[in-house]
Design a protein around this motif. Structure first.
Motif, mmCIF file in Angstrom:
data_model
loop_
_atom_site.group_PDB
_atom_site.id
_atom_site.type_symbol
_atom_site.label_atom_id
_atom_site.label_comp_id
_atom_site.label_asym_id
_atom_site.label_seq_id
_atom_site.Cartn_x
_atom_site.Cartn_y
_atom_site.Cartn_z
ATOM 1 N N GLN A 35 -1.034 -13.931 2.665
ATOM 2 C CA GLN A 35 -0.003 -13.531 3.628
ATOM 3 C C GLN A 35 -0.611 -12.648 4.715
ATOM 4 O OE1 GLN A 35 3.312 -14.231 3.737
ATOM 5 N NE2 GLN A 35 3.500 -15.347 1.830
ATOM 6 N N TRP A 63 -1.054 -13.298 8.762
ATOM 7 C CA TRP A 63 -0.581 -12.338 9.761
ATOM 8 C C TRP A 63 -1.720 -11.979 10.713
ATOM 9 C CZ3 TRP A 63 -1.394 -7.425 11.625
ATOM 10 C CH2 TRP A 63 -0.354 -6.862 12.356
ATOM 11 N N SER A 83 -2.302 -14.772 13.198
ATOM 12 C CA SER A 83 -1.267 -14.908 14.230
ATOM 13 C C SER A 83 -1.216 -13.708 15.177
ATOM 14 C CB SER A 83 0.110 -15.123 13.590
ATOM 15 O OG SER A 83 0.517 -13.958 12.903
ATOM 16 N N ARG A 84 -1.819 -12.574 14.784
ATOM 17 C CA ARG A 84 -1.794 -11.363 15.613
ATOM 18 C C ARG A 84 -3.196 -10.756 15.695
ATOM 19 N NH1 ARG A 84 3.468 -8.387 14.450
ATOM 20 N NH2 ARG A 84 2.508 -6.800 15.721
ATOM 21 N N CYS A 104 4.589 -4.246 11.884
ATOM 22 C CA CYS A 104 5.137 -5.575 11.637
ATOM 23 C C CYS A 104 6.547 -5.400 11.096
ATOM 24 C CB CYS A 104 4.258 -6.366 10.665
ATOM 25 S SG CYS A 104 4.204 -5.695 9.010
ATOM 26 N N SER A 124 9.842 -6.830 8.672
ATOM 27 C CA SER A 124 10.024 -7.443 7.352
ATOM 28 C C SER A 124 10.275 -8.944 7.419
ATOM 29 C CB SER A 124 11.180 -6.753 6.630
ATOM 30 O OG SER A 124 10.833 -5.420 6.343
ATOM 31 N N THR A 125 10.818 -9.429 8.518
ATOM 32 C CA THR A 125 11.118 -10.859 8.610
ATOM 33 C C THR A 125 9.893 -11.697 8.980
ATOM 34 O OG1 THR A 125 11.859 -10.538 10.875
ATOM 35 C CG2 THR A 125 13.545 -10.528 9.163
ATOM 36 N N GLU A 126 8.765 -11.066 9.302
ATOM 37 C CA GLU A 126 7.563 -11.843 9.623
ATOM 38 C C GLU A 126 7.011 -12.562 8.400
ATOM 39 O OE1 GLU A 126 4.616 -10.351 12.557
ATOM 40 O OE2 GLU A 126 5.817 -8.516 12.451
ATOM 41 N N PHE A 127 7.435 -12.179 7.203
ATOM 42 C CA PHE A 127 6.915 -12.779 5.990
ATOM 43 C C PHE A 127 7.956 -13.611 5.258
ATOM 44 C CE2 PHE A 127 4.369 -9.023 6.873
ATOM 45 C CZ PHE A 127 3.102 -9.585 6.889
ATOM 46 N N LYS A 141 12.252 -18.737 10.115
ATOM 47 C CA LYS A 141 11.979 -17.891 11.279
ATOM 48 C C LYS A 141 13.081 -18.032 12.334
ATOM 49 C CE LYS A 141 7.825 -16.649 9.913
ATOM 50 N NZ LYS A 141 7.411 -15.334 9.614
ATOM 51 N N GLY A 200 14.707 -10.331 5.321
ATOM 52 C CA GLY A 200 13.396 -9.684 5.385
ATOM 53 C C GLY A 200 12.904 -9.272 4.019
ATOM 54 N N LYS A 243 13.668 -4.876 13.870
ATOM 55 C CA LYS A 243 13.828 -4.541 15.279
ATOM 56 C C LYS A 243 15.182 -3.864 15.421
ATOM 57 C CE LYS A 243 10.996 -8.239 17.106
ATOM 58 N NZ LYS A 243 10.929 -9.463 17.881
#
Length: 139
Positions: free
Chosen positions: A20, A24, A27-28, A75, A77-80, A84, A90, A123
């Motif tokens: 994971q 991340w 992607s970043r 980051c 919580s919903t990035e994982f 999407k 999250g 956010k």
């Protein structure tokens, strides 16, 4: 010396944590998950940020002085989550801090204390929406 780390709270995500985090990182590029907010922190010495450990920071502190460390999580919580589309709940993170004392010469450091807490990062609009939904559920 203290080590602060952000990890996944859910056991099923802990098994795939390295994959994971690599996803991340891909992607970043150049971003970190966890940093120390130096201007707000008090009494910490020698903050260390490892370039390969995106979710870990270390610092030394003097126990005879008042000390506080502020951290930033970069980051949400919903990035994982798998979906999407927005509106996901999250994944919960765990912030863990492990503190070690200087061991005798040649000995490993002595583990003094560990503490952790659960945190979800959203956010602002997402957090407002979640609080509204939670209030409605309670009512």
């Amino acid at each position: 010396q203290s080590v602060v780390r952000v990890s996944f709270h859910d056991r099923r995500l802990q098994y795939s944590e390295q994959q994971q985090l690599e996803g991340w990182r891909w992607s970043r590029p150049g971003d970190r998950i966890l940093d120390i907010d130096i201007p707000l922190s008090v009494g910490i010495l020698e903050p260390q940020i490892h370039p390969t450990l995106l979710n870990t920071v270390e610092f030394l502190w003097d126990p005879s002085r008042r000390t506080s460390v502020f951290v930033q999580i970069h980051c949400i919580s919903t990035e994982f989550t798998l979906r999407k589309n927005g509106g996901e709940k999250g994944v919960p993170f765990r912030i863990q801090i492990d503190t070690f004392g200087a061991g005798a010469k040649g000995d490993p450091p002595e583990h003094l204390h560990s503490a952790s807490c659960l945190v979800k990062v959203f956010k602002p609009k997402g957090a407002d929406r979640k609080q509204k939904t939670d209030r409605e559920k309670v009512e």
